[in-house]
Write a protein that holds these residues in place. Structure first.
Motif, PDB file in Angstrom:
ATOM      1  N   PHE A 257     -23.696  17.599  12.858  1.00  8.39           N
ATOM      2  CA  PHE A 257     -23.156  18.595  12.386  1.00  8.39           C
ATOM      3  C   PHE A 257     -22.569  19.315  13.359  1.00  8.39           C
ATOM      4  CE2 PHE A 257     -26.927  17.502   9.517  1.00  8.39           C
ATOM      5  CZ  PHE A 257     -26.192  17.781   8.520  1.00  8.39           C
ATOM      6  N   VAL A 258     -21.607  20.018  13.097  1.00 11.78           N
ATOM      7  CA  VAL A 258     -20.963  21.073  13.717  1.00 11.78           C
ATOM      8  C   VAL A 258     -21.931  22.462  13.433  1.00 11.78           C
ATOM      9  CG1 VAL A 258     -19.130  22.833  14.034  1.00 11.78           C
ATOM     10  CG2 VAL A 258     -18.542  20.544  14.152  1.00 11.78           C
ATOM     11  N   ALA A 259     -22.713  22.939  14.453  1.00 15.35           N
ATOM     12  CA  ALA A 259     -23.666  23.809  14.002  1.00 15.35           C
ATOM     13  C   ALA A 259     -23.333  25.173  14.108  1.00 15.35           C
ATOM     14  CB  ALA A 259     -24.887  23.528  15.067  1.00 15.35           C
ATOM     15  N   THR A 260     -22.345  25.678  13.237  1.00 12.83           N
ATOM     16  CA  THR A 260     -21.919  27.218  13.257  1.00 12.83           C
ATOM     17  C   THR A 260     -21.248  27.210  11.892  1.00 12.83           C
ATOM     18  OG1 THR A 260     -20.750  28.822  14.519  1.00 12.83           O
ATOM     19  CG2 THR A 260     -19.509  26.850  14.320  1.00 12.83           C
ATOM     20  N   ARG A 261     -21.109  28.350  11.394  1.00 14.15           N
ATOM     21  CA  ARG A 261     -20.575  28.614  10.097  1.00 14.15           C
ATOM     22  C   ARG A 261     -18.870  28.567  10.424  1.00 14.15           C
ATOM     23  NH1 ARG A 261     -20.662  28.185   4.498  1.00 14.15           N
ATOM     24  NH2 ARG A 261     -18.860  29.266   3.686  1.00 14.15           N
ATOM     25  N   LEU A 262     -18.471  27.606   9.517  1.00 14.70           N
ATOM     26  CA  LEU A 262     -16.654  27.766   9.509  1.00 14.70           C
ATOM     27  C   LEU A 262     -16.107  28.244   8.328  1.00 14.70           C
ATOM     28  CD1 LEU A 262     -16.078  24.092  10.948  1.00 14.70           C
ATOM     29  CD2 LEU A 262     -16.264  25.897  12.248  1.00 14.70           C
ATOM     30  N   ASN A 263     -15.271  29.097   8.365  1.00 14.51           N
ATOM     31  CA  ASN A 263     -14.459  29.697   7.410  1.00 14.51           C
ATOM     32  C   ASN A 263     -13.034  29.346   7.037  1.00 14.51           C
ATOM     33  OD1 ASN A 263     -16.679  31.632   6.560  1.00 14.51           O
ATOM     34  ND2 ASN A 263     -16.645  32.280   8.443  1.00 14.51           N
ATOM     35  N   HIS A 264     -12.658  28.311   7.755  1.00 17.32           N
ATOM     36  CA  HIS A 264     -11.360  27.644   7.605  1.00 17.32           C
ATOM     37  C   HIS A 264     -11.664  26.057   7.476  1.00 17.32           C
ATOM     38  CE1 HIS A 264     -12.034  27.169  11.700  1.00 17.32           C
ATOM     39  NE2 HIS A 264     -10.960  26.333  11.857  1.00 17.32           N
ATOM     40  N   ILE A 265     -10.548  25.379   6.851  1.00 19.02           N
ATOM     41  CA  ILE A 265     -10.513  23.944   6.885  1.00 19.02           C
ATOM     42  C   ILE A 265      -9.916  23.349   8.204  1.00 19.02           C
ATOM     43  CG2 ILE A 265      -9.455  21.976   5.442  1.00 19.02           C
ATOM     44  CD1 ILE A 265     -11.694  23.369   4.099  1.00 19.02           C
ATOM     45  N   VAL A 266     -10.603  22.612   8.937  1.00 17.36           N
ATOM     46  CA  VAL A 266     -10.015  22.033  10.100  1.00 17.36           C
ATOM     47  C   VAL A 266      -8.923  21.037   9.852  1.00 17.36           C
ATOM     48  CG1 VAL A 266     -10.863  20.847  12.150  1.00 17.36           C
ATOM     49  CG2 VAL A 266     -12.292  22.700  10.922  1.00 17.36           C
ATOM     50  N   GLU A 267      -7.969  20.923  10.847  1.00 14.45           N
ATOM     51  CA  GLU A 267      -6.889  20.025  10.443  1.00 14.45           C
ATOM     52  C   GLU A 267      -7.453  18.590  10.449  1.00 14.45           C
ATOM     53  OE1 GLU A 267      -2.763  18.923  12.806  1.00 14.45           O
ATOM     54  OE2 GLU A 267      -4.329  19.975  13.966  1.00 14.45           O
ATOM     55  N   THR A 268      -6.727  17.839   9.424  1.00 12.47           N
ATOM     56  CA  THR A 268      -7.322  16.291   9.371  1.00 12.47           C
ATOM     57  C   THR A 268      -6.174  15.487   9.529  1.00 12.47           C
ATOM     58  OG1 THR A 268      -6.327  16.203   6.965  1.00 12.47           O
ATOM     59  CG2 THR A 268      -8.717  17.168   7.414  1.00 12.47           C
ATOM     60  N   GLY A 269      -6.566  14.389   9.926  1.00 16.69           N
ATOM     61  CA  GLY A 269      -5.707  13.136   9.815  1.00 16.69           C
ATOM     62  C   GLY A 269      -5.103  13.067  11.454  1.00 16.69           C
ATOM     63  N   THR A 270      -5.637  13.797  12.458  1.00 18.85           N
ATOM     64  CA  THR A 270      -4.910  13.778  13.747  1.00 18.85           C
ATOM     65  C   THR A 270      -6.048  13.270  14.728  1.00 18.85           C
ATOM     66  OG1 THR A 270      -5.840  16.132  14.108  1.00 18.85           O
ATOM     67  CG2 THR A 270      -3.590  15.974  13.191  1.00 18.85           C
ATOM     68  N   GLY A 271      -5.695  12.946  16.099  1.00 15.55           N
ATOM     69  CA  GLY A 271      -6.230  12.515  17.095  1.00 15.55           C
ATOM     70  C   GLY A 271      -6.769  10.954  16.858  1.00 15.55           C
ATOM     71  N   ASP A 272      -8.104  11.009  16.918  1.00 20.46           N
ATOM     72  CA  ASP A 272      -8.749   9.908  16.560  1.00 20.46           C
ATOM     73  C   ASP A 272      -9.582   9.544  15.224  1.00 20.46           C
ATOM     74  OD1 ASP A 272     -10.850  11.392  17.364  1.00 20.46           O
ATOM     75  OD2 ASP A 272     -11.713  10.007  18.361  1.00 20.46           O
ATOM     76  N   ALA A 273      -8.888  10.529  14.336  1.00 16.18           N
ATOM     77  CA  ALA A 273      -9.311  10.332  12.871  1.00 16.18           C
ATOM     78  C   ALA A 273      -9.354   8.840  12.359  1.00 16.18           C
ATOM     79  CB  ALA A 273      -8.623  11.349  12.137  1.00 16.18           C
ATOM     80  N   PRO A 274     -10.571   8.419  11.679  1.00 18.66           N
ATOM     81  CA  PRO A 274     -10.549   7.101  11.150  1.00 18.66           C
ATOM     82  C   PRO A 274      -9.573   7.272   9.883  1.00 18.66           C
ATOM     83  CG  PRO A 274     -12.483   8.045  10.963  1.00 18.66           C
ATOM     84  CD  PRO A 274     -12.008   9.046  11.655  1.00 18.66           C
ATOM     85  N   TYR A 275      -9.724   8.261   9.317  1.00 22.60           N
ATOM     86  CA  TYR A 275      -8.865   8.176   7.789  1.00 22.60           C
ATOM     87  C   TYR A 275      -7.833   9.718   8.003  1.00 22.60           C
ATOM     88  CZ  TYR A 275     -13.283   5.395   6.953  1.00 22.60           C
ATOM     89  OH  TYR A 275     -14.048   4.684   7.056  1.00 22.60           O
ATOM     90  N   GLN A 276      -7.128   9.692   6.880  1.00 21.26           N
ATOM     91  CA  GLN A 276      -6.241  10.670   6.675  1.00 21.26           C
ATOM     92  C   GLN A 276      -7.067  11.950   6.448  1.00 21.26           C
ATOM     93  OE1 GLN A 276      -3.021  10.589   7.769  1.00 21.26           O
ATOM     94  NE2 GLN A 276      -2.909  12.776   7.478  1.00 21.26           N
ATOM     95  N   TRP A 277      -8.126  11.825   5.548  1.00 27.43           N
ATOM     96  CA  TRP A 277      -8.857  13.210   5.051  1.00 27.43           C
ATOM     97  C   TRP A 277      -9.850  13.442   6.144  1.00 27.43           C
ATOM     98  CZ3 TRP A 277     -13.870  11.564   5.199  1.00 27.43           C
ATOM     99  CH2 TRP A 277     -14.120  10.163   4.953  1.00 27.43           C
ATOM    100  N   ALA A 278      -9.934  12.742   7.224  1.00 21.90           N
ATOM    101  CA  ALA A 278     -11.081  13.042   8.187  1.00 21.90           C
ATOM    102  C   ALA A 278     -10.623  13.738   9.210  1.00 21.90           C
ATOM    103  CB  ALA A 278     -11.633  11.654   8.783  1.00 21.90           C
ATOM    104  N   VAL A 279     -11.600  14.291  10.130  1.00 17.90           N
ATOM    105  CA  VAL A 279     -11.231  15.101  11.242  1.00 17.90           C
ATOM    106  C   VAL A 279     -11.502  14.240  12.448  1.00 17.90           C
ATOM    107  CG1 VAL A 279     -12.013  17.155  12.690  1.00 17.90           C
ATOM    108  CG2 VAL A 279     -12.061  17.434  10.302  1.00 17.90           C
ATOM    109  N   GLY A 280     -10.498  14.152  13.440  1.00 16.62           N
ATOM    110  CA  GLY A 280     -10.746  13.407  14.664  1.00 16.62           C
ATOM    111  C   GLY A 280     -12.077  13.942  15.558  1.00 16.62           C
ATOM    112  N   ASP A 281     -12.784  13.046  16.088  1.00 12.60           N
ATOM    113  CA  ASP A 281     -13.981  13.377  17.057  1.00 12.60           C
ATOM    114  C   ASP A 281     -13.604  14.646  18.156  1.00 12.60           C
ATOM    115  OD1 ASP A 281     -16.987  12.628  17.644  1.00 12.60           O
ATOM    116  OD2 ASP A 281     -15.789  12.573  19.592  1.00 12.60           O
ATOM    117  N   ASP A 282     -12.446  14.404  18.709  1.00 15.14           N
ATOM    118  CA  ASP A 282     -11.979  15.310  19.509  1.00 15.14           C
ATOM    119  C   ASP A 282     -11.785  16.824  19.002  1.00 15.14           C
ATOM    120  OD1 ASP A 282      -9.975  14.440  18.194  1.00 15.14           O
ATOM    121  OD2 ASP A 282      -8.310  14.412  19.845  1.00 15.14           O
TER     122      ASP A 282
END
Length: 346
Positions: A257-282
């Protein structure tokens, strides 16, 4: 004896449907539930799944005026996932954990007998699905029977990612196993979790057909970072409950887990993201900041609450040697329900 039992089941279903015709949905569900608890019967369990589904469309739910709800935060400031014991669980602490810190871990939420029941359910529904796919027939004990909506033209196969995608991801839909869904809801009602979810959401909740699943995750499984809000849509009111049915984190895959409260949707499908809906590890680790991420160790019966803004992934790998069993259920306020998934009222 069998004919008398079937007669009583039929009479119970007729009585429940009369209540349904009078728009007494909760009473109809409660009648079927009470009858099945007294003497379990697969016909009652099939009827309950459909009754819970139909009631979503037939009942009028009034939501809370403001969202998210106000809360007082008793946990220390800063990143990290707060933890409590099951004896301390309250809607106030769930709000503080989820809305203030991104999640809340509850140690010992389920008792050992609950865990044993769910472990058996998971094995049975996986075996039942395997037989269904092999023979296109339900298993003799009816542990797997694919859910079909009698109300909506939408199907579980078409909405979100579909059954085949779920199975590849080590998940079976709980609505596809009426016996398993009844057992799970019986446990969460008994432990006060259903009532807590209703308090949290401000109305009798509905769970998602596609996002309430029994999981059996092999040790080498690696997931993709994601926020469920990226594909559930905006304006929803949600609460997710993830329960460990086996120990995980040392020998079996856990969650990261990212151990903090997020109040926005993080960009998906960039970097080393394995799927278009996923968030890259970086990207995920950049969002997490210098405190990085956390990989909690869970014992069987431990659980974590979070919502659609939480950024997380399955965390396995070559050091793991055991399969992880878990149950995940997404609870929504019917007045703010995502259009992408089919509902089942609790």
């Amino acid at each position: 004896m069998a004919s008398m039992k079937n007669f009583l089941v039929g009479r119970t279903i007729k009585a429940a449907r009369r209540l349904e015709q009078q728009h007494q949905w909760s009473a109809a569900i409660d009648l079927l539930t009470t009858a099945n608890k007294a003497r379990r019967h697969q016909t009652l369990e099939h009827e309950l799944v459909q009754m819970r589904h139909r009631s979503f469309y037939g009942s009028n739910q009034t939501g809370v005026d403001t969202w998210p709800p106000q809360f007082t935060d008793p946990f220390p400031p800063g990143p990290g996932i707060p933890e409590i014991k099951a004896s301390e669980l309250s809607v106030e602490l769930v709000r503080a954990g989820v809305l203030g810190h991104g999640a809340l871990i509850v140690r010992g939420l389920l008792a050992p007998d609950d865990v044993a029941r769910l472990h058996g359910v998971i094995d049975a529904c996986y075996d039942g699905q395997d037989q269904w796919y092999a023979t296109e027939q339900p298993s003799p004990n009816d542990w797997y029977h694919e859910f079909r909506s009698t109300v909506s033209e939408q199907t579980a196969e078409a909405s979100l990612f579909g059954r085949s995608w779920h199975r590849k991801g080590s998940a079976v839909l709980a609505a596809d196993t009426p016996q398993g869904l009844f057992t799970y809801l019986d446990i969460v009602r008994k432990r006060g979790i259903a009532a807590l979810a209703e308090q949290y959401l401000g109305e009798r909740p509905a769970i998602s057909v596609e996002k309430t699943v029994f999981r059996r995750v092999p040790p080498d499984t690696l997931g993709g970072w994601h926020q469920d809000g990226a594909f559930l849509g905006e304006g929803i009111h949600s609460l997710n409950l993830w329960i460990a049915v086996t120990d995980c984190g040392a020998e079996a895959p856990t969650m990261e887990f990212v151990a903090t409260r997020l109040n926005h949707i993080v960009e998906t499908g960039t970097g080393d993201a394995p799927y278009q809906w996923a968030v890259g590890d970086d990207v995920a680790r950049s969002v997490a900041g210098p405190n990085s991420t956390v990989r909690p160790h869970f014992q069987a019966g431990d659980a974590i609450f979070f919502d659609q803004m939480n950024l997380h992934t399955t965390s396995g790998g070559p050091t793991m040697t055991k399969t992880r069993y878990a149950v995940e259920s997404w609870w929504f306020a019917p007045s703010h329900y995502p259009p992408t998934t089919l509902p089942v009222m609790v």
